[in-house]
Write a protein that holds these residues in place. Structure first.
Motif, PDB file in Angstrom:
ATOM      1  N   ALA A  21     -10.946  -8.238 -18.120  1.00 52.49           N
ATOM      2  CA  ALA A  21     -11.350  -7.322 -18.438  1.00 52.49           C
ATOM      3  C   ALA A  21     -12.712  -7.390 -18.836  1.00 52.49           C
ATOM      4  O   ALA A  21     -13.831  -6.599 -18.544  1.00 52.49           O
ATOM      5  N   HIS A  52     -14.743  -7.700 -15.523  1.00 52.68           N
ATOM      6  CA  HIS A  52     -14.558  -6.711 -14.641  1.00 52.68           C
ATOM      7  C   HIS A  52     -14.944  -5.165 -15.125  1.00 52.68           C
ATOM      8  O   HIS A  52     -14.767  -4.119 -14.469  1.00 52.68           O
ATOM      9  N   THR A  53     -15.233  -5.160 -16.472  1.00 51.65           N
ATOM     10  CA  THR A  53     -15.327  -3.777 -17.025  1.00 51.65           C
ATOM     11  C   THR A  53     -16.502  -3.890 -18.196  1.00 51.65           C
ATOM     12  O   THR A  53     -16.741  -4.602 -18.668  1.00 51.65           O
ATOM     13  N   ASN A  66     -16.006  -1.237 -20.457  1.00 48.17           N
ATOM     14  CA  ASN A  66     -15.599  -0.562 -21.352  1.00 48.17           C
ATOM     15  C   ASN A  66     -15.204  -1.535 -22.681  1.00 48.17           C
ATOM     16  O   ASN A  66     -14.165  -2.266 -22.582  1.00 48.17           O
ATOM     17  N   LEU A 114     -11.746  -1.224 -24.488  1.00 48.59           N
ATOM     18  CA  LEU A 114     -10.662  -1.574 -23.598  1.00 48.59           C
ATOM     19  C   LEU A 114     -10.581  -3.259 -23.988  1.00 48.59           C
ATOM     20  O   LEU A 114      -9.429  -3.731 -24.016  1.00 48.59           O
TER      21      LEU A 114
END
Length: 776
Positions: free
Chosen positions: A641, A644-645, A647, A650
């Motif tokens: 996470a 790749h994000t 957010n 999250l």
């Protein structure tokens, strides 16, 4: 002239005869259309005096001015009209009077239903479930097979794309209110007759169309009565029934002429073939002459051939979830004679079990009311569904092939001299096996007829005339569709079996009926295909001795992964790891546990382990390894996470999940050195309360190294957490291997012929590397 009625003038008689010819009527048909005897019509055309009422009705039916036919001056028109329509006549009062006289008759005809294998008549209002209809007939759609396959999942069922699931459903009562002439079509056992009976009762009790008089006619009985009297007249049939209730013929004629009847004609498909044409002509004539009335006719959809002018056609929709639930609760009270409270409790239990994944095949059958009733009968014995599904499916076949007609005394046309019930079963099982092998859930009429022709060619000729009597393929197809409902036209000239469950059962039955090693070898070639799994389960459960079949399955499963070195290394690890665990459970169950625990496949639960031994109770080693695996999974997902994000919320959620999993695993670690190593790693983690930027930065800098250190500790101390680095094809192969082993265990559990020794031999060699790799 006033006292003697009205008389047609010579010019009027000539005009009337011309009109009679133009309308292709005879004097008899004219009288029938008016609901009067032939005598006044004969007098009219003979120029003799006729009552004013009859005279005016005859002229109106012929489309003529009664004044001109009678040769009356225009100034007498108002007076004559007043006399033929006296103010004292009250049509509504007549309707109320006849309704009252016929109240008991309709109740006797329609208030109860006789259900399959139930000794007592059941109150209709206690069991009735509201009917929905479709305004577009399924078999009239112009769809191609790719269109039908577009949203099809063979692991669900045919109902997902069955007729009407994409259409708006119209309540049946609303359809009757909307259309004055309605043709209700439906599959066998879909509830057509009960719907018409309900309409009659609701009308009779003033709850539906209270200004009409219900007339319910079973067309089979009408045809039988007409045979005795050599007359096919619905008017006379209705008149005689009304007379038995104390209603005079003239009153009956008035009600029909004025359009005050709700006429329900049930079972157009149940009329014997030798009388079908005469009855059809009479219905056409009667509905045209008494067009002001409300008409509802029911017929099996595949048996509907003649289209009546002015009728709107609708199709009874399959039961949806809400209808099944309502019918369930009504059934256990009305049929099983339980109290309302107990009936609802049993109904809730039924619904709960029906919705379990393992009962998906049974659930598919519940969309047809007659089959849902059969399932109730089976369920109520033990308050559970049968473990031997083939017996249930055989009962379903028997109901659709002959029992449903048999209990109602309906004799349909024989398809041909050789096509007995056994022949039909053999034909259907052969069709199912061939089409399933080809991967065809849908097939064109041409394709299915060719398969039927091939089967008919195998039937023995029992007498010299057999060749001439042999039915042709189209006749057989249409008969099975119309009479049994097992083959259904889903679109124009495109067919399927009525239920995917029955398609699978019949395909399995064909394998069992032709129990040969070649057939079994062909079957096991499909062991890695999920949509074939039900065929395996059904076949094994029907075999009187399934040992050899199970052995073939076991061999085929092992071959799936026998030549992949990395997968074999994984299976060797699986064996070694299972030996390190101290437990009383079967070794194969422990191997199944670690197969899932290794996270090499995607499976929602430990299905194989559960199938082998049920739920494994708490074991310190298994619990620890499961929590450790969850911790490693959380760490890998958090690291992914971060990379790749964007957010942050999250990422924080993943960090919290890792912290919880780590603490739970740490509580179970007993070995001091391992516990100490784990605590050191835990201290390196940033606090989950840290600012999200600080948390992200730490994982970007240290995440990969920290995860690998965690994995190394798991491998060192517990021999778990290996990064097998399987490629996509290997993962797919492992998934097939796992699912096939789960299927094999399900077959062991479903086969009544399996001995303890055979079960033990198979289980002891499951989930093991092949001998070639073990010797290395």
């Amino acid at each position: 002239m006033t006292s003697q009625g009205l008389r047609a003038s010579p010019e009027g008689i000539r005009a009337a005869k011309t009109a009679l010819t133009d309308k292709t009527l005879s004097q008899y048909k004219l009288a029938a259309a008016l609901g009067i005897t032939r005598q006044p019509v004969s007098k009219f055309f003979a120029g003799e005096p006729v009552s004013r009422s009859c005279f005016v009705q005859i002229c109106q039916q012929l489309g003529l001015s009664w004044q001109k036919v009678a040769g009356l001056p225009e100034d007498l028109a108002t007076e004559a009209t007043t006399k033929v329509q006296p103010n004292s006549f009250d049509l509504n009062a007549l309707v109320r009077e006849i309704r009252q006289k016929r109240l008991d008759k309709i109740q006797d005809q329609c208030s109860t239903v006789q259900m399959l294998d139930i000794a007592q008549a059941i109150s209709l209002v206690d069991i009735y479930t509201n009917v929905n209809v479709l305004e577009q007939i399924s078999c009239q759609q112009w769809l191609e097979i790719p269109d039908l396959l577009q949203n099809f999942n063979p692991q669900s069922n045919l109902q997902r794309f069955a007729a009407g699931n994409h259409q708006r459903k119209l309540p049946g009562l609303e359809a009757v209110s909307r259309y004055s002439k309605l043709m209700v079509l439906g599959k066998p056992g879909s509830g057509k007759t009960i719907f018409l009976q309900y309409l009659a009762i609701a009308c009779n009790q003033g709850e539906f169309q209270p200004q009409h008089i219900a007339i319910f006619i079973r067309l089979k009985e009408f045809a039988e009565d007409a045979q005795d009297k050599n007359e096919f007249s619905l008017f006379k049939h209705i008149t005689q029934e009304f007379i038995s209730c104390g209603v005079e013929e003239q009153s009956t004629a008035t009600i029909l002429t004025e359009g005050k009847a709700l006429i329900l004609l049930d079972g157009l498909d149940e009329i014997p073939s030798e009388k079908a044409d005469r009855v059809t002509r009479e219905i056409r004539r009667f509905t045209q002459y008494y067009y002001k009335n409300q008409f509802v006719i029911s017929c099996r959809i595949a048996a509907y051939k003649y289209r009546f002018q002015g009728f709107t056609e609708v199709e009874v929709a399959d039961f949806d979830y809400e209808q099944v639930e309502a019918f369930v609760k009504n059934w256990f009270v009305a049929v099983a004679h339980q109290s309302r409270e107990d009936g609802e409790a049993t109904g809730n239990l039924f619904i709960h079990q029906l919705n379990l994944p393992k009962n998906q095949q049974i659930r598919e059958l519940t969309t047809t009311p007659i089959l849902l009733h059969l399932i109730f009968l089976v369920f109520q014995v033990k308050a559970e569904f049968p473990s031997n599904l083939p017996k249930l499916y055989e009962q379903v076949l028997n109901i659709l092939l002959f029992r449903w007609d048999e209990v109602r005394g309906i004799i349909r046309n024989q398809v041909g001299c050789h096509l007995t019930v056994d022949h039909k079963k053999n034909l259907l099982s052969q069709l199912a096996a061939i089409t399933f092998e080809q991967g065809n859930y849908f097939f064109t009429q041409e394709q299915i007829q060719q398969l039927i022709t091939n089967y008919l060619g195998t039937l023995p000729h029992l007498n010299p005339d057999a060749l001439q009597l042999q039915p042709d393929s189209e006749t057989v197809l249409k008969a099975i569709e119309a009479q049994n409902g097992l083959l259904v036209e889903r679109s124009r000239l495109i067919y399927s079996f009525s239920h995917l469950t029955l398609h699978e059962y019949l395909a399995a039955k064909n394998i069992v009926d032709n129990s040969q090693k070649e057939a079994w070898k062909t079957l096991v070639n499909h062991i890695n295909k999920a949509h074939w799994h039900n065929i395996f389960l059904l076949t094994v459960s029907m075999l009187t001795n399934a040992h050899e079949m199970l052995g073939l399955m076991k061999y085929k499963i092992d071959i799936l992964v026998a030549h992949d070195e990395k997968i074999q290394d994984f299976l060797i690890w699986l064996y070694d790891k299972s030996l390190s665990v101290s437990t009383n459970y079967k070794a194969v169950a422990i191997r199944a546990f670690y197969f899932v625990c290794a996270r090499v496949i995607h499976t929602p639960s430990y299905e194989l382990e559960s199938a082998l031994v049920g739920n494994i109770a708490f074991n310190p080693d298994l619990a620890l390894d499961e929590f450790l695996t969850s911790t490693l999974t959380c760490a890998v997902e958090l690291n992914f996470a971060v990379e790749h994000t964007v957010n942050d919320a999250l990422i924080i959620d993943h960090a919290h999940a890792l912290s919880i999993a780590f603490d739970e695993a740490l509580d179970l670690v007993l070995e001091p050195e391992f516990k100490q190593e784990m605590q050191k790693l835990k201290k390196q983690l940033p606090s989950t309360e840290s600012h999200h930027k600080k948390l992200r930065l730490w994982w970007q800098t240290n995440g990969k190294v920290w995860v690998e250190q965690l994995r190394a500790r798991f491998i060192k101390y517990r021999n778990i957490g290996h990064d097998w680095q399987f490629n996509k094809q290997q993962i797919q192969l492992l998934q097939q291997y796992y699912d096939a082993n789960k299927l094999l265990v399900d077959c062991l559990n479903n086969s009544p012929s399996v001995t303890p020794l055979v079960r033990q031999e198979i289980e002891e060699t499951m989930l093991l590397a092949s001998l070639i790799y073990l010797e290395k």
